[in-house]
Write a protein that holds these residues in place. Structure first.
Motif, mmCIF file in Angstrom:
data_model
loop_
_atom_site.group_PDB
_atom_site.id
_atom_site.type_symbol
_atom_site.label_atom_id
_atom_site.label_comp_id
_atom_site.label_asym_id
_atom_site.label_seq_id
_atom_site.Cartn_x
_atom_site.Cartn_y
_atom_site.Cartn_z
ATOM 1 N N ALA A 85 0.523 -1.298 0.037
ATOM 2 C CA ALA A 85 0.615 -0.087 0.032
ATOM 3 C C ALA A 85 0.795 1.204 -0.104
ATOM 4 O O ALA A 85 1.790 1.616 0.671
ATOM 5 C CB ALA A 85 -0.759 0.348 1.531
ATOM 6 N N TYR A 86 0.580 2.326 -0.398
ATOM 7 C CA TYR A 86 1.222 3.294 -0.785
ATOM 8 C C TYR A 86 0.124 4.884 -0.265
ATOM 9 O O TYR A 86 -0.373 4.962 -1.428
ATOM 10 C CB TYR A 86 1.928 3.799 -2.445
ATOM 11 N N TYR A 87 0.398 5.462 0.700
ATOM 12 C CA TYR A 87 -0.033 6.340 0.696
ATOM 13 C C TYR A 87 1.364 7.671 1.438
ATOM 14 O O TYR A 87 1.986 7.156 1.922
ATOM 15 C CB TYR A 87 -1.056 6.089 1.362
ATOM 16 N N PRO A 88 1.039 9.082 1.526
ATOM 17 C CA PRO A 88 2.198 9.428 1.715
ATOM 18 C C PRO A 88 2.232 9.406 3.275
ATOM 19 O O PRO A 88 1.906 9.128 4.119
ATOM 20 C CB PRO A 88 1.554 10.719 1.958
ATOM 21 N N GLU A 89 3.347 9.186 4.019
ATOM 22 C CA GLU A 89 3.772 8.432 5.642
ATOM 23 C C GLU A 89 3.210 9.079 6.778
ATOM 24 O O GLU A 89 2.898 8.566 7.719
ATOM 25 C CB GLU A 89 5.162 8.558 5.714
ATOM 26 N N THR A 90 3.004 10.749 5.975
ATOM 27 C CA THR A 90 2.410 11.276 7.560
ATOM 28 C C THR A 90 1.130 11.694 7.549
ATOM 29 O O THR A 90 0.673 11.937 8.494
ATOM 30 C CB THR A 90 3.139 12.442 7.323
ATOM 31 N N LEU A 91 0.331 10.931 6.876
ATOM 32 C CA LEU A 91 -1.391 11.147 6.537
ATOM 33 C C LEU A 91 -2.251 9.910 7.213
ATOM 34 O O LEU A 91 -1.297 8.685 7.542
ATOM 35 C CB LEU A 91 -1.903 10.612 5.557
ATOM 36 N N THR A 92 -2.815 10.745 8.223
ATOM 37 C CA THR A 92 -3.683 9.675 8.423
ATOM 38 C C THR A 92 -5.125 8.840 8.398
ATOM 39 O O THR A 92 -5.019 9.265 6.595
ATOM 40 C CB THR A 92 -4.367 10.310 9.949
ATOM 41 N N VAL A 93 -5.724 7.777 8.570
ATOM 42 C CA VAL A 93 -6.512 7.490 7.376
ATOM 43 C C VAL A 93 -7.787 8.351 7.394
ATOM 44 O O VAL A 93 -8.740 8.639 6.006
ATOM 45 C CB VAL A 93 -7.539 6.489 8.566
ATOM 46 N N VAL A 94 -8.104 9.266 8.118
ATOM 47 C CA VAL A 94 -8.953 10.728 7.963
ATOM 48 C C VAL A 94 -8.442 11.540 6.499
ATOM 49 O O VAL A 94 -9.088 12.410 5.762
ATOM 50 C CB VAL A 94 -8.855 11.650 9.676
ATOM 51 N N GLN A 95 -7.255 11.758 7.121
ATOM 52 C CA GLN A 95 -6.858 12.752 5.636
ATOM 53 C C GLN A 95 -6.754 12.031 3.792
ATOM 54 O O GLN A 95 -7.173 12.305 2.990
ATOM 55 C CB GLN A 95 -5.353 12.823 6.247
#
Length: 283
Positions: A85-95
């Motif tokens: 899974a690739y998402y920006p590391e600093t984001l939360t699930v809400v973001q």
């Protein structure tokens, strides 16, 4: 309409090649794509998503040529979960949800929040602090929250504990209760595919050895367990692969219709069929 149609696909990478791949996944079904590492499973998925262009042949997804300009619109109807899974590391699930709401026209925030609760994902923890299992659960939640018609899953259940894996498989079953919803899933956990899938497609060294209904496969093949002399008495075309067992015995995958009616056979699992066929191909 078929969810996926691969017609005479060729793709070469030096010494490795996808060779004359023809694969159809009917709408409303779940197809398991299996094969050893390097068999071409991830390459096939990349060809389907137009991340790779074939050297020859046509890949159609939801009725549209993946190489056509129209395929950009079709991607809205496809949920994809890759082996990472690739998402920006600093984001939360809400973001992540806010980003996806600006990405997909049919993003359903309520559905997304429901999956976050179901998977017990923390709302304030940054993505970089997630375990592999949590990352996969987030990717699955995103894939299911923009009203897709097709899920393409590459090792989507890897890294999940058995209890969560079972829950995810049930979610995938729920998804295909809609008659126009379909799934293509690759996995090394063959017991999961036997539980979940309607069809099994087996890739070996870039070639599709078979794609058939799971129930038909399980009815077609059995496992013989006995002596080498008993096995040698069978017709050559009846035996697809063999292995030595304890105390000088042998086990073999056989075609039920090719063996004498009185010969007792064990039930063959999907894993048995795949492993014995690989052994037979290496002879």
């Amino acid at each position: 309409m078929n969810a996926i149609e691969l017609s005479h696909i060729h793709k070469s990478f030096g010494e490795f090649a996808i060779q004359d791949l023809c694969l159809t996944v009917p709408s409303g079904t779940i197809c398991g794509l299996v094969g050893e590492n390097g068999a071409g499973k991830s390459t096939t998925i990349r060809l389907l998503m137009n991340a790779l262009r074939p050297d020859g042949g046509i890949a159609r997804v939801l009725g549209v040529d993946a190489a056509s300009p129209e395929f950009r619109e079709v991607k809205e109807d496809i949920g994809v979960v890759l082996d990472e899974a690739y998402y920006p590391e600093t984001l939360t699930v809400v973001q992540v949800g806010k980003v996806m709401a600006g990405t997909y026209r049919r993003w359903d925030q309520g559905v997304y929040e429901g999956y976050l609760r179901r998977f017990d994902l923390p709302g304030k923890k940054p993505f970089k602090d997630f375990s592999r299992g949590m990352k996969m659960k987030l990717a699955i939640a995103v894939a299911l929250s923009h009203q897709p018609k097709l899920l393409i899953l590459d090792e989507a259940t890897s890294g999940l504990d058995p209890i969560v894996r079972d829950e995810v498989l049930e979610i995938f079953n729920e998804f295909t209760r809609e008659e126009d919803h379909s799934i293509l899933i690759s996995s090394h956990i063959l017991s999961d595919l036997e539980k979940l899938c309607d069809y099994i497609a087996f890739l070996h060294q870039g070639r599709l050895l078979f794609c058939d209904e799971k129930d038909r496969l399980l009815e077609t093949y059995g496992v013989f367990a006995g002596t080498a002399e008993q096995l040698e008495s069978l017709r050559e075309e009846a035996v697809l692969g063999r292995e030595a067992s304890g105390y000088g015995g042998v086990r073999a995958l056989v075609r039920r219709e090719e063996v004498p009616a009185g010969l007792e056979l064990e039930r063959a699992s999907v894993e048995d069929i795949i492993l014995f066929m690989v052994k037979g191909a290496k002879k």
